[in-house]
Enzyme design. Structure first.
Site, PDB file in Angstrom:
ATOM      1  N   ARG A 130       0.859  -1.188   0.000  1.00 28.34           N
ATOM      2  CA  ARG A 130       0.000   0.000   0.000  1.00 28.34           C
ATOM      3  C   ARG A 130       0.893   1.235   0.000  1.00 28.34           C
ATOM      4  O   ARG A 130       1.750   1.387   0.870  1.00 28.34           O
ATOM      5  CB  ARG A 130      -0.914   0.033   1.228  1.00 28.34           C
ATOM      6  CG  ARG A 130      -2.077   1.037   1.083  1.00 28.34           C
ATOM      7  CD  ARG A 130      -2.894   1.174   2.355  1.00 28.34           C
ATOM      8  NE  ARG A 130      -2.172   1.883   3.378  1.00 28.34           N
ATOM      9  CZ  ARG A 130      -2.107   1.506   4.659  1.00 28.34           C
ATOM     10  NH1 ARG A 130      -2.725   0.408   5.063  1.00 28.34           N
ATOM     11  NH2 ARG A 130      -1.411   2.207   5.539  1.00 28.34           N
ATOM     12  N   GLU A 148       4.363   7.247   2.694  1.00 26.83           N
ATOM     13  CA  GLU A 148       5.180   6.066   2.939  1.00 26.83           C
ATOM     14  C   GLU A 148       4.717   4.937   2.031  1.00 26.83           C
ATOM     15  O   GLU A 148       3.637   4.989   1.440  1.00 26.83           O
ATOM     16  CB  GLU A 148       5.103   5.630   4.400  1.00 26.83           C
ATOM     17  CG  GLU A 148       3.724   5.192   4.858  1.00 26.83           C
ATOM     18  CD  GLU A 148       3.682   4.810   6.328  1.00 26.83           C
ATOM     19  OE1 GLU A 148       4.758   4.771   6.961  1.00 26.83           O
ATOM     20  OE2 GLU A 148       2.591   4.554   6.846  1.00 26.83           O
ATOM     21  N   ASN A 150       4.148   0.819   2.245  1.00 19.72           N
ATOM     22  CA  ASN A 150       4.001  -0.273   3.215  1.00 19.72           C
ATOM     23  C   ASN A 150       4.226  -1.620   2.533  1.00 19.72           C
ATOM     24  O   ASN A 150       3.561  -1.934   1.545  1.00 19.72           O
ATOM     25  CB  ASN A 150       2.602  -0.243   3.819  1.00 19.72           C
ATOM     26  CG  ASN A 150       2.282   1.077   4.495  1.00 19.72           C
ATOM     27  OD1 ASN A 150       2.619   1.285   5.646  1.00 19.72           O
ATOM     28  ND2 ASN A 150       1.641   1.986   3.774  1.00 19.72           N
ATOM     29  N   SER A 155      -2.892  -2.791   5.994  1.00 18.29           N
ATOM     30  CA  SER A 155      -4.220  -3.078   6.532  1.00 18.29           C
ATOM     31  C   SER A 155      -5.331  -2.282   5.863  1.00 18.29           C
ATOM     32  O   SER A 155      -5.099  -1.419   5.028  1.00 18.29           O
ATOM     33  CB  SER A 155      -4.224  -2.802   8.031  1.00 18.29           C
ATOM     34  OG  SER A 155      -3.877  -1.449   8.280  1.00 18.29           O
ATOM     35  N   LYS A 336      11.939   3.152   6.208  1.00 17.54           N
ATOM     36  CA  LYS A 336      11.892   4.569   5.843  1.00 17.54           C
ATOM     37  C   LYS A 336      13.206   5.013   5.205  1.00 17.54           C
ATOM     38  O   LYS A 336      13.226   5.929   4.378  1.00 17.54           O
ATOM     39  CB  LYS A 336      11.595   5.419   7.075  1.00 17.54           C
ATOM     40  CG  LYS A 336      10.292   5.068   7.775  1.00 17.54           C
ATOM     41  CD  LYS A 336       9.095   5.235   6.853  1.00 17.54           C
ATOM     42  CE  LYS A 336       7.781   5.003   7.596  1.00 17.54           C
ATOM     43  NZ  LYS A 336       7.614   3.590   8.029  1.00 17.54           N
ATOM     44  N   LYS A 402      10.674  10.279  11.597  1.00 18.01           N
ATOM     45  CA  LYS A 402      10.153   8.914  11.491  1.00 18.01           C
ATOM     46  C   LYS A 402      11.253   7.886  11.735  1.00 18.01           C
ATOM     47  O   LYS A 402      12.346   7.982  11.179  1.00 18.01           O
ATOM     48  CB  LYS A 402       9.564   8.670  10.093  1.00 18.01           C
ATOM     49  CG  LYS A 402       8.335   9.492   9.764  1.00 18.01           C
ATOM     50  CD  LYS A 402       7.744   9.073   8.423  1.00 18.01           C
ATOM     51  CE  LYS A 402       6.428   9.768   8.143  1.00 18.01           C
ATOM     52  NZ  LYS A 402       5.805   9.263   6.901  1.00 18.01           N
ATOM     53  N   GLU A 406       6.748   0.237  11.107  1.00 18.44           N
ATOM     54  CA  GLU A 406       5.409   0.224  10.529  1.00 18.44           C
ATOM     55  C   GLU A 406       4.399   0.182  11.680  1.00 18.44           C
ATOM     56  O   GLU A 406       4.735  -0.111  12.821  1.00 18.44           O
ATOM     57  CB  GLU A 406       5.216  -1.000   9.628  1.00 18.44           C
ATOM     58  CG  GLU A 406       6.183  -1.065   8.454  1.00 18.44           C
ATOM     59  CD  GLU A 406       5.966   0.024   7.441  1.00 18.44           C
ATOM     60  OE1 GLU A 406       4.881   0.642   7.428  1.00 18.44           O
ATOM     61  OE2 GLU A 406       6.898   0.301   6.674  1.00 18.44           O
ATOM     62  N   GLY A 407       3.141   0.456  11.349  1.00 20.27           N
ATOM     63  CA  GLY A 407       2.085   0.249  12.330  1.00 20.27           C
ATOM     64  C   GLY A 407       1.525   1.499  12.962  1.00 20.27           C
ATOM     65  O   GLY A 407       0.547   1.437  13.692  1.00 20.27           O
ATOM     66  N   ARG A 486      -8.207   7.285   4.488  1.00 18.45           N
ATOM     67  CA  ARG A 486      -8.264   7.450   5.939  1.00 18.45           C
ATOM     68  C   ARG A 486      -8.306   8.942   6.245  1.00 18.45           C
ATOM     69  O   ARG A 486      -7.561   9.724   5.641  1.00 18.45           O
ATOM     70  CB  ARG A 486      -7.047   6.830   6.615  1.00 18.45           C
ATOM     71  CG  ARG A 486      -7.095   5.331   6.717  1.00 18.45           C
ATOM     72  CD  ARG A 486      -5.848   4.791   7.372  1.00 18.45           C
ATOM     73  NE  ARG A 486      -4.655   5.124   6.604  1.00 18.45           N
ATOM     74  CZ  ARG A 486      -3.414   4.876   7.003  1.00 18.45           C
ATOM     75  NH1 ARG A 486      -3.200   4.320   8.181  1.00 18.45           N
ATOM     76  NH2 ARG A 486      -2.380   5.186   6.253  1.00 18.45           N
TER      77      ARG A 486
END
Length: 511
Positions: A130, A148, A150, A155, A336, A402, A406-407, A486
């Site tokens: 993603r 970013e 992923n 998710s 990153k 950063k 992840e997460g 989102r």
């Protein structure tokens, strides 16, 4: 200010839309397990309750040109990160800079080295990716800039599909009945649940045709999940799509903490991963499956590795013949640091790093327009300049710091950056990157969270999914796989939906 809220929306209309949205979400699996702050464990000790996922009451207005820009480059991004994950030398150089200051990255690399020394028994890798963007507004207009990329546990593909269906349902049935009508809605459906499942199914079939030898056991897909997963329904939508294949693909869920308890490596050079059902009843045949695909919805952060046995479990799976989504190298490609070096602009002194992978091929050129300004935090000239900006009480307001994680929930924004850097040794700073904040145009919407409405300024982040299957030589499958929007309040600095920061949304495309 761009508003997605129809003017003159009454309290009665708001109340009615809330009831309809809550019922639709419950009936269609747009749901999460409630956080303890909403429903305590004492109230729900068996974990049987679910609540609607946080969601906007209206789809947010989103520039059509930016939406199409992000979609148009996804297959090129899939190809780019497949190439990065194949380049062990390149990843090793970056990891070398981090191993002394980032134990998590160091441990991932050690797992890879252990398997490499023994010899990998497969060459197929699966990515369910993603790429996340925000709309950036400057004097040249609007365009998307990448937040970013992923490569593990990408998710909300399941809930994204349901969110777009909710907003399309409201547009067809409820919005036309409002006194101030919502006009000219264009809400594209996100087929992410179906398309992400199709990526897994493609890998499953490839395993059967290229890696399978004989038919001693039936094959399955294994979802490796976290204990106490609250975002379970998002994952279930992918499972149900796989179960709906013809013939159905068996899917089992296994907590990361139970990998060594319920799987083993078969004897012999192929090292098949064998999953044994926890309920080994005489009438429940078969009780053993050969795992064709391992799909990680965990393992992306240090919290999933509380003990040495956890790292042994990851090594156990990595050395097996199962197709991993992702492999260790693919997970490391999502660092990153990789994003930072790929986005380093061409100064003319030497070829840009991305040229190592794009090789001047024209299909990769549009990616460059999505890169934003990202700086190292090392002791290079660029890194020293980034350190100066990160520690300056005024200049830091334009940046986000950063780590290689992840997460969500790991970043530090604006004026919190200097204070955070004071808490860690300076020789650890090079494990971070400094990203210039993207400045989207102001917007407003209404968020429905835990049955209550929150109205005001918002910031939206667009995610484009992609599926990719490749071997050591070439990409075998490459597909764009739907979208996620989102949205969070414009005063919030994190966007995790399950964590309570953001919410699910859909695009209302506008010209």
């Amino acid at each position: 200010m761009v508003s997605s809220i129809p003017s003159g929306l009454s309290q009665d209309e708001r109340h009615h839309l809330v009831q309809v949205a809550k019922d639709w979400a419950a009936a269609n699996g747009l749901a999460i397990r409630p956080p303890p702050t909403v429903v305590s464990q004492e109230v729900d000790p068996e974990g049987v309750l679910a609540i609607h996922a946080p969601v906007t009451l209206f789809p947010s207005r989103f520039p059509r040109s930016c939406f199409e820009q992000a979609r148009s480059v996804q297959k090129a991004y899939n190809e780019l990160y497949a190439r990065v994950s194949r380049d062990e030398e390149f990843l090793g150089q970056l990891v070398k800079e981090l191993v002394d200051v980032d134990d998590f990255v160091a441990n991932l690399w050690r797992v890879h080295q252990r398997v490499k020394e023994e010899g990998y028994v497969h060459e197929l890798s699966l990515g369910l990716f993603r790429s996340d963007y925000m709309v950036h507004e400057d004097e040249s207009g609007l365009q998307v800039k990448q937040v970013e990329f992923n490569t593990i546990a990408s998710s909300f593909g399941g809930l994204a599909t349901q969110t777009s269906l909710l907003h399309r349902f409201l547009a067809a049935t409820e919005y036309p009945r409002l006194q101030a009508r919502v006009k000219d809605l264009d809400v594209p459906k996100s087929d992410s649940a179906t398309l992400l499942a199709r990526g897994i199914a493609t890998a499953f079939e490839k395993y059967n045709t290229t890696l399978s030898r004989g038919a001693e056991r039936p094959r399955c897909v294994l979802f490796i999940v976290q204990d106490g997963e609250r975002n379970i329904f998002d994952q279930r939508h992918l499972e149900y799509n796989l179960s709906g294949e013809d013939p159905p693909i068996p899917v089992y869920r296994l907590p990361f903490s139970e990998i060594l308890q319920h799987t083993r490596i078969a004897e012999g050079p192929r090292r098949e991963l064998i999953y044994t059902l926890p309920w080994s009843l005489e009438w429940a045949k078969p009780t053993e499956y050969e795992v064709a695909v391992v799909y990680y919805r965990s393992g992306y952060g240090p919290g999933d590795y509380p003990s040495p046995e956890s790292w042994e479990a990851r090594y156990h799976v990595e050395r097996s013949a199962a197709i991993k989504c992702p492999t260790i190298l693919t997970q490391l490609a999502g660092m990153k640091k990789v994003q930072q070096v790929l986005a380093t602009p061409d100064t003319g002194d030497a070829p840009p790093v991305h040229a190592r992978f794009t090789q001047g091929q024209p299909e990769f050129k549009p990616l460059l327009d999505t890169f934003t300004n990202i700086y190292p935090m090392d002791t290079s000239p660029a890194g020293l300049e980034a350190r100066r900006k990160a520690t300056d009480p005024e200049l830091c307001k334009s940046f986000v710091l950063k780590p290689q994680r992840e997460g969500g929930g790991n970043n530090f924004y604006r004026t919190s950056i200097p204070e955070y850097l004071k808490t860690i040794p300076e020789d650890h700073w090079n494990s971070y990157i400094l990203m210039e904040l993207i400045t989207p145009p102001p917007a407003t919407n209404i968020i429905l969270r835990n049955g209550k409405l929150e109205e005001g300024g918002i910031i939206s982040e667009l995610g484009i999914y992609g599926t990719c299957l490749w071997n050591n030589e070439k990409v075998l499958h490459n597909e764009e796989a739907g979208y996620l929007l989102r949205t969070k309040g414009d005063k919030s600095e994190e966007g995790g939906v399950a964590a309570g920061y953001g919410c699910m949304d859909s695009c209302n495309l506008v010209d």
